[in-house]
Motif scaffolding. Structure first.
Motif, PDB file in Angstrom:
ATOM      1  N   LEU A   1      12.133  13.594  -5.249  1.00  0.00           N
ATOM      2  CA  LEU A   1      11.023  12.661  -5.052  1.00  0.00           C
ATOM      3  C   LEU A   1      10.263  13.003  -3.777  1.00  0.00           C
ATOM      4  O   LEU A   1       9.034  13.060  -3.761  1.00  0.00           O
TER       5      LEU A   1
ATOM      6  N   ILE B   1      -3.886  15.804  -8.241  1.00  0.00           N
ATOM      7  CA  ILE B   1      -2.634  15.051  -8.092  1.00  0.00           C
ATOM      8  C   ILE B   1      -1.996  14.863  -9.466  1.00  0.00           C
ATOM      9  O   ILE B   1      -0.779  15.038  -9.653  1.00  0.00           O
TER      10      ILE B   1
ATOM     11  N   MET C   1       1.980  10.325   7.082  1.00  0.00           N
ATOM     12  CA  MET C   1       2.886  10.116   5.959  1.00  0.00           C
ATOM     13  C   MET C   1       3.538  11.439   5.547  1.00  0.00           C
ATOM     14  O   MET C   1       4.741  11.493   5.258  1.00  0.00           O
TER      15      MET C   1
ATOM     16  N   GLU D   1       1.177   4.017  -2.988  1.00  0.00           N
ATOM     17  CA  GLU D   1       0.902   5.434  -2.716  1.00  0.00           C
ATOM     18  C   GLU D   1       2.098   6.294  -3.131  1.00  0.00           C
ATOM     19  O   GLU D   1       1.948   7.353  -3.729  1.00  0.00           O
ATOM     20  N   LEU D   2       3.290   5.790  -2.841  1.00  0.00           N
ATOM     21  CA  LEU D   2       4.536   6.504  -3.192  1.00  0.00           C
ATOM     22  C   LEU D   2       4.656   6.677  -4.704  1.00  0.00           C
ATOM     23  O   LEU D   2       4.956   7.767  -5.207  1.00  0.00           O
ATOM     24  N   ILE D   3       4.432   5.575  -5.419  1.00  0.00           N
ATOM     25  CA  ILE D   3       4.585   5.620  -6.872  1.00  0.00           C
ATOM     26  C   ILE D   3       3.535   6.511  -7.501  1.00  0.00           C
ATOM     27  O   ILE D   3       3.803   7.257  -8.437  1.00  0.00           O
ATOM     28  N   ARG D   4       2.299   6.463  -6.932  1.00  0.00           N
ATOM     29  CA  ARG D   4       1.224   7.224  -7.550  1.00  0.00           C
ATOM     30  C   ARG D   4       1.353   8.716  -7.308  1.00  0.00           C
ATOM     31  O   ARG D   4       0.823   9.511  -8.064  1.00  0.00           O
ATOM     32  N   SER D   5       2.049   9.117  -6.215  1.00  0.00           N
ATOM     33  CA  SER D   5       2.075  10.556  -5.952  1.00  0.00           C
ATOM     34  C   SER D   5       3.398  11.230  -6.327  1.00  0.00           C
ATOM     35  O   SER D   5       3.614  12.363  -5.928  1.00  0.00           O
ATOM     36  N   THR D   6       4.252  10.559  -7.110  1.00  0.00           N
ATOM     37  CA  THR D   6       5.418  11.275  -7.637  1.00  0.00           C
ATOM     38  C   THR D   6       5.388  11.187  -9.161  1.00  0.00           C
ATOM     39  O   THR D   6       4.877  10.229  -9.718  1.00  0.00           O
TER      40      THR D   6
ATOM     41  N   TYR E   1       8.127  16.203  -4.172  1.00  0.00           N
ATOM     42  CA  TYR E   1       6.888  15.966  -4.915  1.00  0.00           C
ATOM     43  C   TYR E   1       5.888  15.221  -4.038  1.00  0.00           C
ATOM     44  O   TYR E   1       4.692  15.518  -4.040  1.00  0.00           O
ATOM     45  N   LEU E   2       6.397  14.234  -3.295  1.00  0.00           N
ATOM     46  CA  LEU E   2       5.517  13.461  -2.416  1.00  0.00           C
ATOM     47  C   LEU E   2       4.831  14.380  -1.422  1.00  0.00           C
ATOM     48  O   LEU E   2       3.620  14.294  -1.201  1.00  0.00           O
TER      49      LEU E   2
ATOM     50  N   THR F   1       0.828  -1.216   0.000  1.00  0.00           N
ATOM     51  CA  THR F   1       0.000   0.000   0.000  1.00  0.00           C
ATOM     52  C   THR F   1       0.857   1.259   0.000  1.00  0.00           C
ATOM     53  O   THR F   1       0.626   2.187  -0.779  1.00  0.00           O
ATOM     54  N   VAL F   2       1.853   1.281   0.886  1.00  0.00           N
ATOM     55  CA  VAL F   2       2.722   2.464   0.967  1.00  0.00           C
ATOM     56  C   VAL F   2       3.479   2.647  -0.350  1.00  0.00           C
ATOM     57  O   VAL F   2       3.595   3.761  -0.878  1.00  0.00           O
TER      58      VAL F   2
ATOM     59  N   LYS G   1       1.695  16.212 -10.793  1.00  0.00           N
ATOM     60  CA  LYS G   1       2.705  15.376 -11.431  1.00  0.00           C
ATOM     61  C   LYS G   1       3.012  15.838 -12.844  1.00  0.00           C
ATOM     62  O   LYS G   1       4.154  15.756 -13.288  1.00  0.00           O
TER      63      LYS G   1
ATOM     64  N   HIS H   1       5.171   2.349 -12.940  1.00  0.00           N
ATOM     65  CA  HIS H   1       4.246   3.431 -12.580  1.00  0.00           C
ATOM     66  C   HIS H   1       2.805   2.971 -12.766  1.00  0.00           C
ATOM     67  O   HIS H   1       1.967   3.121 -11.884  1.00  0.00           O
TER      68      HIS H   1
ATOM     69  N   MET I   1      -3.743   8.910   8.679  1.00  0.00           N
ATOM     70  CA  MET I   1      -2.647   8.157   8.094  1.00  0.00           C
ATOM     71  C   MET I   1      -1.881   9.015   7.082  1.00  0.00           C
ATOM     72  O   MET I   1      -0.650   9.011   7.039  1.00  0.00           O
TER      73      MET I   1
ATOM     74  N   SER J   1       2.113  16.435  -3.222  1.00  0.00           N
ATOM     75  CA  SER J   1       0.938  15.620  -3.549  1.00  0.00           C
ATOM     76  C   SER J   1       0.145  15.273  -2.301  1.00  0.00           C
ATOM     77  O   SER J   1      -1.094  15.331  -2.307  1.00  0.00           O
ATOM     78  N   LEU J   2       0.852  14.904  -1.231  1.00  0.00           N
ATOM     79  CA  LEU J   2       0.148  14.524  -0.001  1.00  0.00           C
ATOM     80  C   LEU J   2      -0.629  15.709   0.552  1.00  0.00           C
ATOM     81  O   LEU J   2      -1.758  15.549   1.029  1.00  0.00           O
TER      82      LEU J   2
ATOM     83  N   TYR K   1      -1.136   1.791 -10.544  1.00  0.00           N
ATOM     84  CA  TYR K   1      -2.537   2.087 -10.842  1.00  0.00           C
ATOM     85  C   TYR K   1      -3.322   0.795 -11.078  1.00  0.00           C
ATOM     86  O   TYR K   1      -4.431   0.626 -10.607  1.00  0.00           O
TER      87      TYR K   1
END
Lengths: 215, 242
Positions: free
Chosen positions: B211, B172, B9, A58-63, B214-215, A54-55, B176, A96, B5, B218-219, A100
Motif C-alpha cells: 500500500l 493516477i 506526504m 487521499e490515501l484511498i484514492r491513490s492506492t 503504491y501511495l 482529507t488524508v 492503480k 473506495h 503538502m 501515485s504521489l 470519490y
C-alpha cells in the motif's frame, strides 16, 4: 472459431452470474453514496476532523482497489474480523468509491450560495435543520450526473471481485474457460454485457440529467 | 501550497517505508517488492506514452477526420470506455491467441492499459481543444493559416494547459490499474505481494508495504503533474496560478 451452440449453452450460466454482478454493484453503490455523504458532511461540519478525512480520502484514492480488496479479505482476519469474499469485496468497492463520492458531494456543498447559510442563521434555524432542509436539497440535484458516472465506473470495477473468487460474471467466465478450454465465447460475452449495460446506464443518466435541468 | 503538502506526504510515506524496513520482519520482503515495483513503474510509463499517443490520434480523428474515420475513433472510444479494463486485459490475453495472435503478457498489459486510458484521454483532449476560445480560431483563419498550422501553433499549445489536470487524474488511474496485470501472470507489485502472502502468510507486513509503495508512486505522479501545470500556465492569463 466462434461456436454458437456453445454460446447458447453458457448463456444461462453467465446470466445467473450477471445477477451477482448487479447485486454487488447495487450494494457497493449504496455504501459509496451514503458513506461518501457522511464523509463530506464531517468535512463540512468539523474542520478539525476534516483534515483526517482529507488524508483518508487521499490515501484511498491513490492506492489500487485490488490491493484494498486483498487488504480487507486477507489482513482483517488477522485482526479478528473475518469477512466472506462477497462482503469483503463489496465493502472494499463501497469504501473506495465513497472516497470519490465524498469529493462529489463536497463540490455540491460548495456550490450552494453563501447567502443560503446566512439566511438560515438569520432565520434562527439550528445547524442540523439548516443542513437537512436548506443545504442538502440544493446541493444534491446538481451532483446527480457526477454520481451516475461513478456508478458506471463502480459497475466496471466489479470484475475485480473475481480475484478473491466471488462468483460474479468474470469469475464464472474464467471457470467456464478453465473447464472447457474455450475462452473466446465467455470472455467476449462478458465484454459485450458490460458494454451494453454501460451504454444503457449512460443513456439513463443523460436522460436524468436533462430532466433535472428542465425542472 | 498544495505541492508542499503533497511533498510532505510523499516524504512521510518514504520515511515510513524506510522505518518499517529497519524491522527484520519487513526487510525480508523489500527486495522482492522493489522488483515488482520496478515492473509496475515500467508498465505505467509505457502505458502512459501509448495512452497520450492514442488519445491525441483519436481526438483529432473524431474532430477533423472524414466520416468513416470519425466513426472508427468513436467506436474505439466507446468500446474501451464501456467495458472494464480487466475484461479487456483478459480478452487480449486469452481470446486473441484463439485467433492466432500471440502476445507476450507484458505487451498485452501495456497495450490494454494504454488503450483503455487512451480512450478516456481522447475525450479529455477533445474537450480541451473545443474549449479554446472562439476568437483564437477566427484569428488563425484571418491570418490565413492552414488547418495544420492552426492546430500546431495556436490551438494545441493552449489546449495543452487545460489538459494537464485531467491527465493527472488519468495517470493516477493508470498507476492503480497496473495492479490488474498481476491477474495475467505478470510479476508486478501486486503479484509479488500475493505470492509472498501465500508463501509466508505474513499478511500484515506484505500488504502494508505494498500500500505504501503504491501511495509513493501515485504521489510522485501527482506532484509531477502539479509542477508541469505550474510550468505550463506560466505567462497565461488562464489556469491555476502557482
Amino acid at each position: 472459431m466462434w461456436d454458437w451452440t456453445f454460446t447458447f449453452e453458457i448463456l444461462p450460466v453467465l446470466a445467473r452470474a450477471a445477477i451477482m454482478t448487479v447485486e454487488a454493484t447495487a450494494l457497493g453503490f449504496v455504501i459509496a453514496a451514503t458513506l461518501g455523504l457522511v464523509l463530506a458532511s464531517i468535512r463540512l461540519a468539523f474542520p478539525v476532523a476534516g483534515v483526517v478525512v482529507t488524508v483518508l480520502v487521499e490515501l484511498i484514492r491513490s492506492t489500487p482497489l485490488l490491493i484494498q480488496i486483498f487488504f480487507l479479505y486477507f489482513v482483517l482476519p488477522k485482526a479478528g474480523i473475518v469477512l466472506d469474499a462477497f462482503t469483503a469485496g463489496v465493502a472494499a468497492i463501497g469504501i473506495h468509491y465513497a472516497a470519490y463520492c465524498s469529493e462529489v458531494y463536497r463540490a455540491g456543498f460548495e456550490n450552494v450560495p453563501r447567502g443560503q447559510w446566512e439566511a438560515s442563521i438569520a432565520l434562527n434555524l439550528s445547524p442540523w435543520n439548516t443542513f437537512k432542509d436548506i443545504i442538502l436539497p440544493q446541493a444534491l440535484p446538481p451532483v446527480v450526473p457526477a454520481l451516475g458516472n461513478y456508478l458506471i465506473a463502480l459497475f466496471k470495477e466489479t470484475p475485480l471481485l473475481s480475484a478473491i473468487a466471488v462468483l460474479e460474471l468474470m469469475q464464472t467466465a474464467k471457470n467456464i474457460g478453465s473447464e472447457t478450454f474455450r475462452y473466446t465465447e465467455p470472455v467476449t460475452l462478458v465484454g459485450v454485457f458490460f458494454l451494453v449495460m454501460s451504454l444503457v446506464s449512460a443513456g439513463i443518466i443523460r436522460m436524468l440529467e436533462s430532466w433535472l435541468q428542465r425542472r | 501550497m498544495w505541492i508542499r503538502m503533497l511533498t510532505a506526504m510523499l516524504a512521510g510515506t518514504l520515511l515510513l517505508i524506510a522505518l518499517l524496513s529497519a524491522n527484520a520482519e519487513y526487510r525480508l520482503f523489500m527486495p522482492g517488492l522493489l522488483e515488482g515495483a520496478v515492473l509496475t513503474v515500467e508498465i505505467t510509463l509505457l502505458g502512459a506514452v501509448l495512452a497520450v499517443f492514442m488519445a491525441l490520434i483519436a481526438a483529432l480523428a473524431k474532430l477533423y477526420g472524414p466520416l468513416p474515420i470519425r466513426w472508427l475513433s468513436t467506436t474505439y472510444i466507446e468500446i474501451f470506455r464501456g467495458t472494464s479494463a480487466l475484461v479487456q486485459l483478459f480478452w487480449l490475453y486469452f481470446v486473441l491467441p484463439q485467433f492466432g495472435v500471440f502476445l507476450d503478457a507484458f505487451v498485452v498489459a501495456v497495450l490494454a492499459l494504454g488503450l483503455n486510458i487512451g480512450a478516456y484521454g481522447a475525450e479529455v483532449v477533445r474537450g480541451a481543444i473545443v474549449s479554446v476560445a472562439r476568437g483564437q480560431w477566427e484569428a488563425s483563419i484571418a491570418l490565413n493559416m492552414s488547418k495544420a498550422q492552426m492546430l500546431r501553433r495556436i490551438i494545441l499549445p493552449q489546449a495543452f494547459t487545460a489538459m494537464i489536470p485531467p491527465w493527472g487524474n488519468l495517470f493516477i488511474e493508470l498507476v492503480k490499474s497496473t495492479s490488474l496485470v498481476s491477474l495475467i501472470t505478470l510479476a508486478d507489485l501486486t503479484f509479488k505481494a500475493q505470492q509472498m502472502n501465500q508463501s509466508t502468510l505474513k499478511t500484515v507486513p506484505v500488504f502494508t508495504l505494498v500500500l505504501l509503495m503504491y501511495l509513493a508512486i501515485s504521489l510522485t505522479v501527482t506532484i509531477g503533474m502539479r509542477l508541469l501545470e505550474q510550468r505550463a500556465s506560466r505567462g497565461l492569463t488562464r489556469g491555476r496560478v502557482a
